[in-house]
Scaffold this motif. Structure first.
Motif, PDB file in Angstrom:
ATOM      1  N   VAL A 125       0.835  -1.205   0.000  1.00 47.39           N
ATOM      2  CA  VAL A 125       0.000   0.000   0.000  1.00 47.39           C
ATOM      3  C   VAL A 125       0.869   1.253   0.000  1.00 47.39           C
ATOM      4  O   VAL A 125       0.620   2.202  -0.763  1.00 47.39           O
ATOM      5  N   PHE A 126       1.905   1.255   0.839  1.00 47.23           N
ATOM      6  CA  PHE A 126       2.776   2.426   0.920  1.00 47.23           C
ATOM      7  C   PHE A 126       3.499   2.662  -0.405  1.00 47.23           C
ATOM      8  O   PHE A 126       3.657   3.810  -0.844  1.00 47.23           O
ATOM      9  N   ALA A 127       3.937   1.577  -1.059  1.00 46.36           N
ATOM     10  CA  ALA A 127       4.623   1.706  -2.342  1.00 46.36           C
ATOM     11  C   ALA A 127       3.675   2.243  -3.412  1.00 46.36           C
ATOM     12  O   ALA A 127       4.049   3.107  -4.220  1.00 46.36           O
ATOM     13  N   VAL A 128       2.433   1.747  -3.436  1.00 37.48           N
ATOM     14  CA  VAL A 128       1.456   2.217  -4.423  1.00 37.48           C
ATOM     15  C   VAL A 128       1.121   3.688  -4.185  1.00 37.48           C
ATOM     16  O   VAL A 128       1.046   4.488  -5.126  1.00 37.48           O
ATOM     17  N   PHE A 129       0.939   4.057  -2.912  1.00 39.25           N
ATOM     18  CA  PHE A 129       0.656   5.462  -2.608  1.00 39.25           C
ATOM     19  C   PHE A 129       1.860   6.341  -2.917  1.00 39.25           C
ATOM     20  O   PHE A 129       1.698   7.503  -3.331  1.00 39.25           O
ATOM     21  N   VAL A 357      -9.491  10.214  -6.184  1.00 38.25           N
ATOM     22  CA  VAL A 357      -9.690  10.496  -4.764  1.00 38.25           C
ATOM     23  C   VAL A 357      -9.208  11.917  -4.480  1.00 38.25           C
ATOM     24  O   VAL A 357      -8.001  12.170  -4.446  1.00 38.25           O
ATOM     25  N   PRO A 358     -10.104  12.859  -4.272  1.00 45.74           N
ATOM     26  CA  PRO A 358      -9.709  14.266  -4.069  1.00 45.74           C
ATOM     27  C   PRO A 358      -8.822  14.471  -2.844  1.00 45.74           C
ATOM     28  O   PRO A 358      -8.043  15.426  -2.803  1.00 45.74           O
ATOM     29  N   LEU A 363      -4.587  11.058   2.316  1.00 43.73           N
ATOM     30  CA  LEU A 363      -4.524   9.609   2.511  1.00 43.73           C
ATOM     31  C   LEU A 363      -3.076   9.136   2.528  1.00 43.73           C
ATOM     32  O   LEU A 363      -2.725   8.193   3.250  1.00 43.73           O
ATOM     33  N   VAL A 364      -2.221   9.789   1.727  1.00 39.26           N
ATOM     34  CA  VAL A 364      -0.793   9.475   1.757  1.00 39.26           C
ATOM     35  C   VAL A 364      -0.245   9.744   3.160  1.00 39.26           C
ATOM     36  O   VAL A 364       0.558   8.970   3.695  1.00 39.26           O
ATOM     37  N   SER A 426      -3.698  13.691  10.357  1.00 38.47           N
ATOM     38  CA  SER A 426      -4.123  13.492   8.967  1.00 38.47           C
ATOM     39  C   SER A 426      -5.634  13.375   8.858  1.00 38.47           C
ATOM     40  O   SER A 426      -6.256  13.945   7.945  1.00 38.47           O
ATOM     41  N   ILE A 427      -6.253  12.657   9.781  1.00 41.11           N
ATOM     42  CA  ILE A 427      -7.710  12.501   9.758  1.00 41.11           C
ATOM     43  C   ILE A 427      -8.391  13.842  10.030  1.00 41.11           C
ATOM     44  O   ILE A 427      -9.376  14.211   9.366  1.00 41.11           O
ATOM     45  N   LYS A 428      -7.869  14.605  10.990  1.00 41.67           N
ATOM     46  CA  LYS A 428      -8.443  15.913  11.292  1.00 41.67           C
ATOM     47  C   LYS A 428      -8.314  16.841  10.095  1.00 41.67           C
ATOM     48  O   LYS A 428      -9.231  17.641   9.816  1.00 41.67           O
TER      49      LYS A 428
END
Length: 445
Positions: A125-129, A357-358, A363-364, A426-428
């Protein structure tokens, strides 16, 4: 007696070499069509610089504007030293366990089957992001160079196709010279950006040694230097393709020393000339001419680094599927078909996330907080504790080497703190973006 000892010593070395070769990820490559273990430590250093400096450099001046010169510099230098320490722990663990190819393999040794799946999934996931982040950087560079002459989605498609082509070589050795070019161009991009900032400084700018701020704003700013060193997730993969894995620390030293000095100089120079209005990425704060010049060189790095990220994601799955199989090291139809599909899947997934994904950039940040905090920092403590306990003398070794034990535990706690705090911030940030209505639309130009 001397000849007998020399003979015995030679036999021990040969036996140890055979043992390492037997348990190595790719085994003996004498009769393999595709040979993976060809990288020198110098090219490993270039590949790591190409990947890490690409994502870390451009956001640091903005972070310095948020917290001030002194806290930012202290944190950048401290994290560079801390990253070198955790790199040493990762390298030692890899040398003690030649069969480890990824964080998933390391997770299996320490945490069992569940640990393997979680850490392998996180690495992919980290590599794709990471690939998606480079795609957006490439899109921004092309938009700047073309004066927004084409819809940004079309530019992203073009750059994604080029990134896919860059990811296709089966071995990292085939990407070694592109890695060198990538490291050189991102360095030149930074130098040109500093020159551009000096040529056209912001008039009436004010500089601050320290900036009073809240925990949320401060940690939001320091995520840039924290994750500017987030490349350790690829260490095991790179070392696995070295012809002398014992030289890996030379590459780690080169990376950390270069990155720390370059980060510090770049962030100070750009911030001092642009001031508190410096953007992220910093190239957007330059005059149009210097922005184009800098982006032109940066574009090469974004392309190659994106290819490396996609290559990494594909390689993780490919080795998992075909380890110890002839499809891994021979030119088989199945092997090449699966490899090309995996590279396409990694690049296509990165493209979809980046354009559909705006809130992808946020998300990164979440991905980096959840996974990179552990890959770069926290897990290294577990590696040291495991090897000290099982390869030395159990609890007695942990007590005898109490200094190392305390450092390992502190490393784990640091990783946990970065993970929790970074995820919260990040969520905030995402919540605030939706509340303010600043979130864009998918596939928009």
């Amino acid at each position: 007696m001397s000849n007998s000892n020399e003979k015995k010593s030679a036999e021990d070395v040969g036996s140890n070499s055979s043992r390492i070769e037997e348990h190595d990820v790719f085994g003996s490559e004498h009769d393999h069509d595709i040979q993976y273990k060809t990288l020198s430590w110098q090219f490993v250093a270039f590949l790591m610089i190409a990947e890490i400096v690409s994502n870390g450099m451009l956001s640091l001046p903005n972070a310095m504007a948020a917290v001030g010169i002194v806290p930012s510099l202290v944190l950048t230098i401290f994290l560079g030293i801390f990253g070198l320490f955790t790199a040493k722990l990762l390298v030692d663990f890899k040398l003690n366990h030649p069969d480890v190819h990824s964080m998933g393999d390391a997770g299996y040794i320490i945490f069992g089957p569940i640990g393997r799946e979680v850490l392998l999934f996180g690495t992919i996931v980290f590599a794709v992001f990471g690939a998606g982040s480079e795609l957006l950087s490439g899109q921004l560079a092309l938009s700047t160079l073309s004066n927004n002459g084409l819809c940004s989605t079309y530019l992203l498609v073009i750059f994604s196709v080029a990134t896919l082509v860059m990811a296709l070589p089966r071995t990292l050795g085939r990407l070694s010279w592109p890695g060198f070019i990538s490291a050189a161009t991102i360095t030149l991009c930074g130098i040109l950006a500093m020159v551009g900032a000096g040529v056209s400084p912001t008039p009436g700018r004010s500089l601050s040694a320290t900036v009073p701020t809240t925990f949320y704003d401060a940690f939001l700013a320091i995520t840039s230097p924290v994750f500017a060193y987030a490349g350790h997730f690829r260490f095991f993969i790179l070392i696995s393709e070295m012809h002398r894995p014992e030289d890996a620390m030379k590459a780690a030293w080169t990376l950390q020393v270069f990155a720390t000095i370059f980060y510090a100089v770049f962030s100070v120079v750009v911030y001092c000339y642009i001031g508190p209005t410096v953007a992220s990425p910093a190239l957007l704060s330059l005059s149009p001419v210097w922005a184009k010049i800098s982006f032109a060189f940066g574009l090469v790095n974004f392309l190659i680094s994106g290819g490396l990220y996609a290559h990494t994601a594909a390689k993780l799955v490919f080795v998992r599927l075909f380890r110890r199989s002839r499809h891994l090291y021979s030119h088989t139809v199945l092997g090449w078909s699966v490899w090309i599909f995996l590279c396409f899947a990694a690049t296509a997934t990165a493209f979809i996330f980046a354009t559909a994904v705006p809130i992808f950039s946020d998300l990164v940040g979440i991905t980096a907080s959840v996974f990179a905090s552990w890959y770069t920092y926290g897990l290294a403590g577990f590696f040291w504790l495991y090897d000290t306990y099982y390869l030395d003398n159990g609890k007695e070794a942990l007590r005898r080497r109490w200094g190392g034990t305390l450092l390992a535990v502190a490393t784990i706690l640091a990783g946990a703190f970065i993970c929790v705090a970074g995820t919260y911030v990040s969520i905030k940030l995402i919540v605030e973006a939706y509340q303010s209505g600043s979130v864009g639309k998918p596939f928009s130009c």
